[in-house]
Scaffold this motif. Structure first.
Motif, PDB file in Angstrom:
ATOM      1  N   ASN A  56       7.004   0.289  -4.616  1.00  0.00           N
ATOM      2  CA  ASN A  56       6.354   1.154  -3.294  1.00  0.00           C
ATOM      3  C   ASN A  56       4.984   0.727  -3.124  1.00  0.00           C
ATOM      4  O   ASN A  56       4.118   0.704  -3.954  1.00  0.00           O
ATOM      5  CB  ASN A  56       6.505   2.494  -3.607  1.00  0.00           C
ATOM      6  CG  ASN A  56       8.196   3.193  -3.789  1.00  0.00           C
ATOM      7  OD1 ASN A  56       8.695   2.664  -3.106  1.00  0.00           O
ATOM      8  ND2 ASN A  56       8.019   4.051  -4.905  1.00  0.00           N
ATOM      9  N   VAL A  57       4.626   0.803  -1.682  1.00  0.00           N
ATOM     10  CA  VAL A  57       3.225   0.267  -1.405  1.00  0.00           C
ATOM     11  C   VAL A  57       2.432   1.704  -1.486  1.00  0.00           C
ATOM     12  O   VAL A  57       2.776   2.763  -0.757  1.00  0.00           O
ATOM     13  CB  VAL A  57       3.156  -0.198   0.120  1.00  0.00           C
ATOM     14  CG1 VAL A  57       1.642  -0.333   0.456  1.00  0.00           C
ATOM     15  CG2 VAL A  57       3.755  -1.378   0.250  1.00  0.00           C
ATOM     16  N   VAL A  58       1.649   1.845  -2.566  1.00  0.00           N
ATOM     17  CA  VAL A  58       0.748   2.808  -2.770  1.00  0.00           C
ATOM     18  C   VAL A  58      -0.686   2.847  -2.463  1.00  0.00           C
ATOM     19  O   VAL A  58      -1.456   3.892  -2.467  1.00  0.00           O
ATOM     20  CB  VAL A  58       0.835   3.529  -4.268  1.00  0.00           C
ATOM     21  CG1 VAL A  58       2.233   3.581  -4.634  1.00  0.00           C
ATOM     22  CG2 VAL A  58       0.246   2.348  -5.355  1.00  0.00           C
ATOM     23  N   GLY A  59      -1.024   1.692  -2.039  1.00  0.00           N
ATOM     24  CA  GLY A  59      -2.603   1.404  -1.579  1.00  0.00           C
ATOM     25  C   GLY A  59      -2.585   0.079  -1.101  1.00  0.00           C
ATOM     26  O   GLY A  59      -1.794  -0.753  -0.905  1.00  0.00           O
ATOM     27  N   ILE A  60      -3.849  -0.218  -0.670  1.00  0.00           N
ATOM     28  CA  ILE A  60      -4.312  -1.396  -0.329  1.00  0.00           C
ATOM     29  C   ILE A  60      -5.433  -2.118  -1.228  1.00  0.00           C
ATOM     30  O   ILE A  60      -6.543  -1.500  -1.342  1.00  0.00           O
ATOM     31  CB  ILE A  60      -4.624  -1.538   1.434  1.00  0.00           C
ATOM     32  CG1 ILE A  60      -3.350  -0.935   1.987  1.00  0.00           C
ATOM     33  CG2 ILE A  60      -4.883  -3.073   1.801  1.00  0.00           C
ATOM     34  CD1 ILE A  60      -3.845  -0.554   3.296  1.00  0.00           C
ATOM     35  N   TYR A  61      -5.536  -3.267  -1.549  1.00  0.00           N
ATOM     36  CA  TYR A  61      -6.561  -3.942  -1.703  1.00  0.00           C
ATOM     37  C   TYR A  61      -7.336  -4.613  -0.558  1.00  0.00           C
ATOM     38  O   TYR A  61      -6.461  -5.306   0.260  1.00  0.00           O
ATOM     39  CB  TYR A  61      -6.380  -5.494  -2.825  1.00  0.00           C
ATOM     40  CG  TYR A  61      -5.500  -5.183  -3.908  1.00  0.00           C
ATOM     41  CD1 TYR A  61      -6.335  -4.676  -5.093  1.00  0.00           C
ATOM     42  CD2 TYR A  61      -4.222  -5.506  -4.214  1.00  0.00           C
ATOM     43  CE1 TYR A  61      -5.645  -4.591  -6.385  1.00  0.00           C
ATOM     44  CE2 TYR A  61      -3.670  -5.229  -5.277  1.00  0.00           C
ATOM     45  CZ  TYR A  61      -4.054  -4.757  -6.350  1.00  0.00           C
ATOM     46  OH  TYR A  61      -3.357  -4.651  -7.657  1.00  0.00           O
ATOM     47  N   TYR A  62      -8.536  -4.571  -0.464  1.00  0.00           N
ATOM     48  CA  TYR A  62      -9.381  -5.314   0.606  1.00  0.00           C
ATOM     49  C   TYR A  62     -10.392  -5.993   0.374  1.00  0.00           C
ATOM     50  O   TYR A  62     -11.306  -5.542  -0.897  1.00  0.00           O
ATOM     51  CB  TYR A  62      -9.805  -3.994   1.679  1.00  0.00           C
ATOM     52  CG  TYR A  62     -10.960  -4.273   2.322  1.00  0.00           C
ATOM     53  CD1 TYR A  62     -10.946  -5.203   3.564  1.00  0.00           C
ATOM     54  CD2 TYR A  62     -12.446  -4.218   1.891  1.00  0.00           C
ATOM     55  CE1 TYR A  62     -12.077  -5.689   4.188  1.00  0.00           C
ATOM     56  CE2 TYR A  62     -13.408  -4.620   2.561  1.00  0.00           C
ATOM     57  CZ  TYR A  62     -13.269  -5.377   3.734  1.00  0.00           C
ATOM     58  OH  TYR A  62     -14.443  -5.877   4.576  1.00  0.00           O
ATOM     59  N   VAL A  63     -10.827  -7.123   0.800  1.00  0.00           N
ATOM     60  CA  VAL A  63     -11.965  -7.774   0.601  1.00  0.00           C
ATOM     61  C   VAL A  63     -12.486  -8.352   2.037  1.00  0.00           C
ATOM     62  O   VAL A  63     -11.549  -8.418   2.902  1.00  0.00           O
ATOM     63  CB  VAL A  63     -12.102  -8.996  -0.554  1.00  0.00           C
ATOM     64  CG1 VAL A  63     -11.669  -8.541  -1.831  1.00  0.00           C
ATOM     65  CG2 VAL A  63     -10.752 -10.112   0.293  1.00  0.00           C
ATOM     66  N   GLY A  64     -13.784  -8.538   2.025  1.00  0.00           N
ATOM     67  CA  GLY A  64     -14.183  -8.950   3.496  1.00  0.00           C
ATOM     68  C   GLY A  64     -15.668  -9.378   3.462  1.00  0.00           C
ATOM     69  O   GLY A  64     -16.301  -9.231   2.318  1.00  0.00           O
ATOM     70  N   TYR A  65     -15.826  -9.972   4.353  1.00  0.00           N
ATOM     71  CA  TYR A  65     -17.470 -10.716   4.657  1.00  0.00           C
ATOM     72  C   TYR A  65     -17.635 -10.333   6.092  1.00  0.00           C
ATOM     73  O   TYR A  65     -17.175 -10.673   7.298  1.00  0.00           O
ATOM     74  CB  TYR A  65     -17.493 -12.100   4.317  1.00  0.00           C
ATOM     75  CG  TYR A  65     -17.130 -12.525   2.829  1.00  0.00           C
ATOM     76  CD1 TYR A  65     -18.102 -12.575   1.980  1.00  0.00           C
ATOM     77  CD2 TYR A  65     -15.972 -12.580   2.393  1.00  0.00           C
ATOM     78  CE1 TYR A  65     -17.809 -12.911   0.735  1.00  0.00           C
ATOM     79  CE2 TYR A  65     -15.585 -12.939   1.224  1.00  0.00           C
ATOM     80  CZ  TYR A  65     -16.694 -12.973   0.267  1.00  0.00           C
ATOM     81  OH  TYR A  65     -16.401 -13.236  -1.067  1.00  0.00           O
ATOM     82  N   LEU A  66     -19.010  -9.801   6.200  1.00  0.00           N
ATOM     83  CA  LEU A  66     -19.626  -9.563   7.727  1.00  0.00           C
ATOM     84  C   LEU A  66     -19.590 -11.057   8.423  1.00  0.00           C
ATOM     85  O   LEU A  66     -19.947 -11.658   7.722  1.00  0.00           O
ATOM     86  CB  LEU A  66     -21.036  -8.898   7.541  1.00  0.00           C
ATOM     87  CG  LEU A  66     -21.646  -8.229   8.565  1.00  0.00           C
ATOM     88  CD1 LEU A  66     -20.664  -7.143   9.251  1.00  0.00           C
ATOM     89  CD2 LEU A  66     -22.991  -7.635   8.307  1.00  0.00           C
ATOM     90  N   LYS A  67     -19.178 -10.760   9.361  1.00  0.00           N
ATOM     91  CA  LYS A  67     -19.093 -12.090  10.313  1.00  0.00           C
ATOM     92  C   LYS A  67     -20.702 -12.253  10.885  1.00  0.00           C
ATOM     93  O   LYS A  67     -21.383 -11.365  11.378  1.00  0.00           O
ATOM     94  CB  LYS A  67     -18.128 -11.982  11.266  1.00  0.00           C
ATOM     95  CG  LYS A  67     -17.993 -13.383  12.014  1.00  0.00           C
ATOM     96  CD  LYS A  67     -16.541 -13.203  12.968  1.00  0.00           C
ATOM     97  CE  LYS A  67     -16.524 -14.519  13.491  1.00  0.00           C
ATOM     98  NZ  LYS A  67     -15.609 -14.674  14.620  1.00  0.00           N
TER      99      LYS A  67
END
Length: 164
Positions: A153-164
């Motif tokens: 079951n999807v219980v959450g999300i991993y996120y990574v990002g960089y300001l453009k």
């Protein structure tokens, strides 16, 4: 022939990649998932307030993620950018551990993934999302990947990002 070319162009422009195109996103996502996996399998148990909002508590092994910033800060120390752990709360995904900042400089915990944004569409299908999105009004190059519990079951999300 023109119609076929238009269809090919439309499909390539509208389709979101299933793998990150930016090597920074791939490296940061691999790092986030790897460190989390070393802590143990993901699970959700109980609830607690995050920035005044009662939400489920997400763990990796015995390590509680809600209101804990060690994991996301470690990823940023090694890969720069930003990192977040979201927990699923009903139809929303709430930031419970993040180093994404609000305009006042505080961590954006308790805020939700844009319910009308591009990333949520992929997550609702159980797929990762890689691409450009606005986060709290700022443009980022991002990666979002579902966190699945032992029952898939999807219980959450991993996120990574960089300001453009």
């Amino acid at each position: 022939m023109f119609a076929a070319a238009c269809l090919t162009w439309t499909t390539s422009v509208l389709a979101q990649p299933t793998e990150p195109q930016d090597p920074r996103i791939k490296a940061a996502m691999d790092l986030l998932v790897s460190i989390a996996a070393q802590l143990g399998p993901p699970r959700v148990e109980g609830t607690e307030p995050v920035a005044g909002k009662e939400v489920p508590v997400i763990y990796f092994g015995s390590a509680k993620m809600n209101n804990s910033f060690d994991l996301v800060d470690e990823v940023v120390r090694k890969a720069q950018g930003t990192a977040t752990i979201f927990v699923r709360s009903g139809d929303e995904y709430v930031r419970v551990a993040t180093n994404v900042k609000k305009d006042d400089g505080s961590r954006a915990i308790g805020t939700i993934l844009d319910p009308k944004g591009k990333a949520i569409e992929s997550i609702r299908k159980g797929d990762a999302f890689y691409g450009e999105v606005d986060i709290l009004g700022k443009p980022y190059v991002t990666g979002y990947k579902p966190i699945r519990d032992a029952s898939q079951n999807v219980v959450g999300i991993y996120y990574v990002g960089y300001l453009k």
